[in-house]
Scaffold this motif. Structure first.
Motif, PDB file in Angstrom:
ATOM      1  N   GLY A   1       0.811  -1.204   0.000  1.00  0.00           N
ATOM      2  CA  GLY A   1       0.000   0.000   0.000  1.00  0.00           C
ATOM      3  C   GLY A   1       0.846   1.255   0.000  1.00  0.00           C
ATOM      4  O   GLY A   1       1.795   1.370   0.777  1.00  0.00           O
ATOM      5  N   ALA A   2       0.500   2.207  -0.878  1.00  0.00           N
ATOM      6  CA  ALA A   2       1.282   3.435  -1.020  1.00  0.00           C
ATOM      7  C   ALA A   2       1.332   4.220   0.287  1.00  0.00           C
ATOM      8  O   ALA A   2       2.364   4.773   0.639  1.00  0.00           O
ATOM      9  CB  ALA A   2       0.691   4.304  -2.133  1.00  0.00           C
TER      10      ALA A   2
ATOM     11  N   ILE B   1       0.233  -5.104   2.762  1.00  0.00           N
ATOM     12  CA  ILE B   1       0.159  -5.890   1.530  1.00  0.00           C
ATOM     13  C   ILE B   1      -1.296  -5.903   1.049  1.00  0.00           C
ATOM     14  O   ILE B   1      -2.219  -6.172   1.826  1.00  0.00           O
ATOM     15  CB  ILE B   1       0.664  -7.333   1.750  1.00  0.00           C
ATOM     16  CG1 ILE B   1       2.134  -7.311   2.195  1.00  0.00           C
ATOM     17  CG2 ILE B   1       0.484  -8.176   0.490  1.00  0.00           C
ATOM     18  CD1 ILE B   1       3.086  -6.682   1.189  1.00  0.00           C
ATOM     19  N   ARG B   2      -1.471  -5.607  -0.228  1.00  0.00           N
ATOM     20  CA  ARG B   2      -2.793  -5.586  -0.862  1.00  0.00           C
ATOM     21  C   ARG B   2      -2.788  -6.572  -2.024  1.00  0.00           C
ATOM     22  O   ARG B   2      -1.825  -6.625  -2.795  1.00  0.00           O
ATOM     23  CB  ARG B   2      -3.130  -4.189  -1.389  1.00  0.00           C
ATOM     24  CG  ARG B   2      -3.047  -3.091  -0.364  1.00  0.00           C
ATOM     25  CD  ARG B   2      -4.121  -3.247   0.672  1.00  0.00           C
ATOM     26  NE  ARG B   2      -4.114  -2.096   1.572  1.00  0.00           N
ATOM     27  CZ  ARG B   2      -4.822  -2.039   2.669  1.00  0.00           C
ATOM     28  NH1 ARG B   2      -5.589  -3.046   3.015  1.00  0.00           N
ATOM     29  NH2 ARG B   2      -4.766  -0.988   3.441  1.00  0.00           N
TER      30      ARG B   2
ATOM     31  N   THR C   1      -2.533   0.678  -8.885  1.00  0.00           N
ATOM     32  CA  THR C   1      -1.583   1.392  -9.745  1.00  0.00           C
ATOM     33  C   THR C   1      -0.802   2.427  -8.938  1.00  0.00           C
ATOM     34  O   THR C   1       0.402   2.608  -9.166  1.00  0.00           O
ATOM     35  CB  THR C   1      -2.273   2.061 -10.952  1.00  0.00           C
ATOM     36  OG1 THR C   1      -3.142   3.115 -10.513  1.00  0.00           O
ATOM     37  CG2 THR C   1      -3.054   1.041 -11.773  1.00  0.00           C
ATOM     38  N   THR C   2      -1.460   3.080  -8.006  1.00  0.00           N
ATOM     39  CA  THR C   2      -0.782   4.031  -7.120  1.00  0.00           C
ATOM     40  C   THR C   2       0.226   3.290  -6.248  1.00  0.00           C
ATOM     41  O   THR C   2       1.338   3.778  -6.005  1.00  0.00           O
ATOM     42  CB  THR C   2      -1.809   4.785  -6.258  1.00  0.00           C
ATOM     43  OG1 THR C   2      -2.749   5.434  -7.139  1.00  0.00           O
ATOM     44  CG2 THR C   2      -1.148   5.812  -5.368  1.00  0.00           C
ATOM     45  N   ASN C   3      -0.159   2.098  -5.792  1.00  0.00           N
ATOM     46  CA  ASN C   3       0.762   1.283  -4.990  1.00  0.00           C
ATOM     47  C   ASN C   3       2.013   0.931  -5.781  1.00  0.00           C
ATOM     48  O   ASN C   3       3.129   1.005  -5.253  1.00  0.00           O
ATOM     49  CB  ASN C   3       0.078   0.006  -4.512  1.00  0.00           C
ATOM     50  CG  ASN C   3      -1.065   0.256  -3.562  1.00  0.00           C
ATOM     51  OD1 ASN C   3      -1.227   1.357  -3.026  1.00  0.00           O
ATOM     52  ND2 ASN C   3      -1.893  -0.758  -3.352  1.00  0.00           N
TER      53      ASN C   3
ATOM     54  N   PRO D   1       7.429  -0.200  -6.594  1.00  0.00           N
ATOM     55  CA  PRO D   1       7.433  -1.062  -7.787  1.00  0.00           C
ATOM     56  C   PRO D   1       7.825  -2.515  -7.529  1.00  0.00           C
ATOM     57  O   PRO D   1       7.544  -3.378  -8.352  1.00  0.00           O
ATOM     58  CB  PRO D   1       8.421  -0.379  -8.730  1.00  0.00           C
ATOM     59  CG  PRO D   1       9.207   0.554  -7.893  1.00  0.00           C
ATOM     60  CD  PRO D   1       8.406   0.872  -6.681  1.00  0.00           C
ATOM     61  N   ASP D   2       8.461  -2.794  -6.385  1.00  0.00           N
ATOM     62  CA  ASP D   2       8.751  -4.188  -6.044  1.00  0.00           C
ATOM     63  C   ASP D   2       7.464  -4.816  -5.535  1.00  0.00           C
ATOM     64  O   ASP D   2       6.879  -4.333  -4.564  1.00  0.00           O
ATOM     65  CB  ASP D   2       9.848  -4.271  -4.982  1.00  0.00           C
ATOM     66  CG  ASP D   2      11.220  -3.936  -5.535  1.00  0.00           C
ATOM     67  OD1 ASP D   2      11.420  -4.055  -6.759  1.00  0.00           O
ATOM     68  OD2 ASP D   2      12.100  -3.552  -4.743  1.00  0.00           O
ATOM     69  N   ALA D   3       7.033  -5.873  -6.200  1.00  0.00           N
ATOM     70  CA  ALA D   3       5.765  -6.518  -5.870  1.00  0.00           C
ATOM     71  C   ALA D   3       5.921  -8.022  -6.080  1.00  0.00           C
ATOM     72  O   ALA D   3       7.028  -8.517  -6.309  1.00  0.00           O
ATOM     73  CB  ALA D   3       4.647  -5.951  -6.755  1.00  0.00           C
TER      74      ALA D   3
END
Length: 188
Positions: free
Chosen positions: A75-76, A81-82, A112-114, A119-121
Motif C-alpha cells: 500500500g502506497a 500488503i494488498r 496502480t498508485t501502490n 514497484p517491487d511486488a
C-alpha cells in the motif's frame, strides 16, 4: 494400448481452447456495457475470492477466459500488503502487461498508485508466487502494448476512452530478488 496423462492433457486443451474462444466472443461485448462496469467492481472480487479459497489459490474465475494473476502490492500510504486479481497479457519476453482500467472508472485503481510508490511486488499465477518489478510503460510503447492486449481481449482499450483518462499500463518483470530489500524469490 492406454492413453498417457500427457495425451489426456493435450486432448483437454484442444477441447478447452475453442470453448474459451467462444466464451470470449460472447462475453467480450457484455464487459463493455454500463451494467457490467457498474456491477463488475462489486461482484467479481468476492466471486474471485471464493474461487481462490476453494482452489487454494490455484484457480481464478477470470482465468477461464484470459490469463489472470493475483498482484500483491505494498500500500502506497498504509504499507500493508494488498492483493488484487487482474487480467494480464504476456508480452512475449517472459513479462506480463497489466492495465489499470478500473472498469472505465474516472479514477485510477489503488493498485496502480501502490506500484508507482512501491514497484517491487509479487504475483501469483496458477498457484505459483513470483517476485516482480513493475515499470510504467512509456508513452512511445503504449500503442504496441494496447495492440497486444486487444489481440487477447478485443475492445479492451474502450475502457480508456470511456474513462476520459490515460490508463496506467505496467510491465511486470520477474526478478530473483527485490533490489532494495534483498528479498529472495520464494521457492515452491
Amino acid at each position: 494400448m492406454g492413453v498417457s496423462t500427457g495425451q489426456v492433457s493435450e486432448i483437454a486443451q484442444r477441447i478447452a481452447r475453442p470453448v474459451r474462444d467462444l466464451l470470449r466472443t460472447l462475453l467480450a461485448p457484455l464487459t463493455r456495457t454500463r451494467l457490467f462496469r457498474a456491477a463488475g467492481p462489486r461482484l467479481l472480487p468476492p466471486v474471485e475470492r471464493v474461487f481462490a479459497a476453494l482452489s487454494g489459490g490455484r484457480v481464478q474465475l477470470s482465468a477461464v477466459l484470459v490469463p489472470s494473476l493475483v498482484l500483491h502490492t505494498t500500500g502506497a500510504r498504509s504499507g500493508l500488503i494488498r492483493d488484487v486479481p487482474l487480467m494480464y497479457t504476456p508480452d512475449g519476453q517472459g513479462r506480463a502487461i497489466v492495465a489499470g482500467t478500473n472498469f472505465a472508472g474516472e479514477r485510477h485503481p489503488a493498485w496502480t498508485t501502490n506500484l508507482l510508490a512501491h514497484p517491487d511486488a509479487a504475483i501469483t499465477v496458477r498457484g505459483k508466487l513470483m517476485l516482480v518489478n513493475a515499470s510504467l510503460i512509456p508513452d512511445e510503447e503504449r500503442d504496441a502494448a494496447w495492440a497486444r492486449i486487444e489481440a487477447q481481449w478485443p475492445g479492451y482499450r474502450a475502457y480508456e476512452r470511456e474513462s476520459h483518462r490515460t490508463v496506467r499500463l505496467f510491465r511486470l518483470q520477474p526478478v530473483r530478488k527485490h533490489a532494495k530489500r534483498g528479498e529472495a524469490a520464494p521457492t515452491e
